[in-house]
Design a protein around this motif. Structure first.
Motif, PDB file in Angstrom:
ATOM      1  N   MET A   1      43.553  53.025  69.428  1.00 52.45           N
ATOM      2  CA  MET A   1      43.259  54.013  68.392  1.00 52.45           C
ATOM      3  C   MET A   1      42.876  55.344  69.047  1.00 52.45           C
ATOM      4  SD  MET A   1      40.417  53.868  65.325  1.00 52.45           S
ATOM      5  CE  MET A   1      41.130  52.351  64.680  1.00 52.45           C
ATOM      6  N   LYS A   2      43.453  56.429  68.541  1.00 54.17           N
ATOM      7  CA  LYS A   2      43.157  57.743  69.098  1.00 54.17           C
ATOM      8  C   LYS A   2      41.730  58.171  68.756  1.00 54.17           C
ATOM      9  CE  LYS A   2      47.905  59.561  68.908  1.00 54.17           C
ATOM     10  NZ  LYS A   2      48.776  60.631  68.355  1.00 54.17           N
ATOM     11  N   PRO A   3      41.088  58.931  69.670  1.00 55.79           N
ATOM     12  CA  PRO A   3      39.740  59.424  69.361  1.00 55.79           C
ATOM     13  C   PRO A   3      39.785  60.469  68.256  1.00 55.79           C
ATOM     14  CG  PRO A   3      40.552  60.373  71.416  1.00 55.79           C
ATOM     15  CD  PRO A   3      41.541  59.319  71.026  1.00 55.79           C
ATOM     16  N   VAL A   4      38.652  60.630  67.568  1.00 56.33           N
ATOM     17  CA  VAL A   4      38.556  61.631  66.509  1.00 56.33           C
ATOM     18  C   VAL A   4      38.676  63.013  67.127  1.00 56.33           C
ATOM     19  CG1 VAL A   4      37.073  62.563  64.701  1.00 56.33           C
ATOM     20  CG2 VAL A   4      37.083  60.103  65.154  1.00 56.33           C
ATOM     21  N   SER A   5      39.512  63.859  66.529  1.00 52.08           N
ATOM     22  CA  SER A   5      39.723  65.202  67.070  1.00 52.08           C
ATOM     23  C   SER A   5      38.644  66.158  66.584  1.00 52.08           C
ATOM     24  CB  SER A   5      41.094  65.735  66.647  1.00 52.08           C
ATOM     25  OG  SER A   5      41.110  66.001  65.254  1.00 52.08           O
ATOM     26  N   GLU A   7      39.199  69.045  65.362  1.00 53.81           N
ATOM     27  CA  GLU A   7      39.661  69.626  64.104  1.00 53.81           C
ATOM     28  C   GLU A   7      39.275  68.748  62.918  1.00 53.81           C
ATOM     29  OE1 GLU A   7      41.906  71.269  67.432  1.00 53.81           O
ATOM     30  OE2 GLU A   7      41.516  69.208  66.786  1.00 53.81           O
ATOM     31  N   GLN A   8      39.381  67.432  63.080  1.00 58.07           N
ATOM     32  CA  GLN A   8      39.011  66.514  62.001  1.00 58.07           C
ATOM     33  C   GLN A   8      37.517  66.578  61.711  1.00 58.07           C
ATOM     34  OE1 GLN A   8      40.646  63.043  63.882  1.00 58.07           O
ATOM     35  NE2 GLN A   8      42.515  63.062  62.624  1.00 58.07           N
ATOM     36  N   VAL A   9      36.711  66.648  62.754  1.00 59.80           N
ATOM     37  CA  VAL A   9      35.265  66.765  62.579  1.00 59.80           C
ATOM     38  C   VAL A   9      34.922  68.064  61.871  1.00 59.80           C
ATOM     39  CG1 VAL A   9      33.057  67.019  63.790  1.00 59.80           C
ATOM     40  CG2 VAL A   9      34.708  65.288  64.542  1.00 59.80           C
ATOM     41  N   PHE A  12      35.824  67.957  58.143  1.00 61.75           N
ATOM     42  CA  PHE A  12      34.896  67.105  57.398  1.00 61.75           C
ATOM     43  C   PHE A  12      33.586  67.850  57.144  1.00 61.75           C
ATOM     44  CE2 PHE A  12      32.165  63.667  56.299  1.00 61.75           C
ATOM     45  CZ  PHE A  12      32.968  62.611  55.899  1.00 61.75           C
ATOM     46  N   ARG A  13      33.055  68.485  58.173  1.00 58.64           N
ATOM     47  CA  ARG A  13      31.785  69.197  58.031  1.00 58.64           C
ATOM     48  C   ARG A  13      31.922  70.406  57.110  1.00 58.64           C
ATOM     49  NH1 ARG A  13      29.004  70.717  63.395  1.00 58.64           N
ATOM     50  NH2 ARG A  13      27.381  71.213  61.869  1.00 58.64           N
ATOM     51  N   ALA A 143      35.336  53.252  56.454  1.00 56.03           N
ATOM     52  CA  ALA A 143      34.771  53.784  57.692  1.00 56.03           C
ATOM     53  C   ALA A 143      33.348  53.304  57.909  1.00 56.03           C
ATOM     54  CB  ALA A 143      34.810  55.316  57.664  1.00 56.03           C
TER      55      ALA A 143
END
Length: 295
Positions: A1-5, A7-9, A12-13, A143
């Motif tokens: 599984m790829k790590p969270v990027s 950009e995604q963090v 979300f914030r 999640a």
């Protein structure tokens, strides 16, 4: 599984900041009432009465913080605290008549806020937003679920197997005999593995792996509680079992399933399993599958 990027963090914030500002949770007078969001949410969650232990688990609150909020609401005449009639270790909390009036008004004001937010959208846009929120909630629930390796004789493992057996006993036309469940020693230590899925500390799913022969494992009893279905949890459990099989240097995993479990058959095929001839004499099986694992 790829790590969270990053950009995604960031996305979300950014959404969290926008949404919390729009619904007014930053104000000490949430929804224009004389209390912050924490107390307002606690009043809502009490409902018809509940133990402080259940509230602490449900809301993920520190025991001391919850106790202080409960005492503050009691001092304001919003709630009553008592001891459970059959278990003196449990402290109970319930709304007073004044508390019920406030929760009713809280719900009315919250509905007005939401209706105001949606009013600026067309009907197709409201439907799109509602669908997106439903998807977001489903994925956030998934999640938040943890999948843990436990001993096959652990209480949570046995409780999940009991729930699994009761579930399929209702679904199978011929019923199900609990004697056909895997034994704890088959799914513990070197012999195999047992995973339990937890949502807010409550077991909501399980799956077992046992060694059939050198290089070959068998997946058994993949089950998800009705309260956690349609989240994608069964696939997550299956992935955990496959990863564990790989860790144990198993190159092939097999499984069987009942004719009535059509959704399970569809999931296995979608996850790369192919139909094979019967490899066991399981009286409940009508379909057999196999998957070769990448090593």
């Amino acid at each position: 599984m790829k790590p969270v990027s990053a950009e995604q963090v960031t996305a979300f914030r950014r959404f969290n900041r926008y949404f919390t500002r729009r619904i007014g949770v930053l104000d000490d007078h949430y929804l224009g009432q004389d209390r912050p969001l924490g107390e307002a949410r606690l009043l809502f969650e009490i409902g018809d009465g509940v133990s402080l232990r259940e509230l602490r688990s449900r809301l993920g609150l520190d025991a001391g913080y919850l106790s202080r909020m409960a005492k503050a609401l009691q001092a304001q005449g919003m709630v009553r605290l008592s001891t459970h009639s059959q278990d003196s270790r449990l402290r109970m909390i319930e709304l007073t008549p004044a508390g019920r009036v406030e929760v009713k008004e809280q719900n009315r004001r919250a509905n007005v806020v939401v209706a105001g937010l949606l009013d600026g959208l067309s009907e197709p846009q409201r439907a799109e937003l509602t669908g997106a929120l439903t998807t977001a909630q489903r994925l956030l629930r998934l999640a938040g679920i943890t999948v843990a390796l436990v001993d096959g004789a652990a209480p949570d493992a046995l409780a999940c197997l009991d729930a699994y057996a009761a579930d399929i006993d209702e679904r199978f036309p011929e019923g199900f005999d609990k004697d056909d469940l895997v034994r704890p020693e088959e799914v513990s230590g070197d012999a195999g593995a047992f995973f339990v899925a937890y949502e807010e500390s409550r077991p909501v799913g399980c799956g077992a792996l046992r060694r059939l022969e050198p290089g070959v494992g068998e997946i058994r009893h993949v089950w998800v509680s009705p309260t956690a279905r349609r989240l994608g949890l069964a696939r997550r459990l299956l992935a955990a079992l496959e990863q564990e099989a790989t860790t144990r240097h198993l190159t092939v995993v097999r499984l069987d399933t009942h004719a009535s479990l059509t959704e399970a058959q569809a999931m296995y095929r979608a996850c790369g399993y192919t139909a094979i001839p019967a490899y066991d004499d399981n009286v409940y099986a009508s379909h057999w599958f196999e998957k070769r694992l990448a090593v």
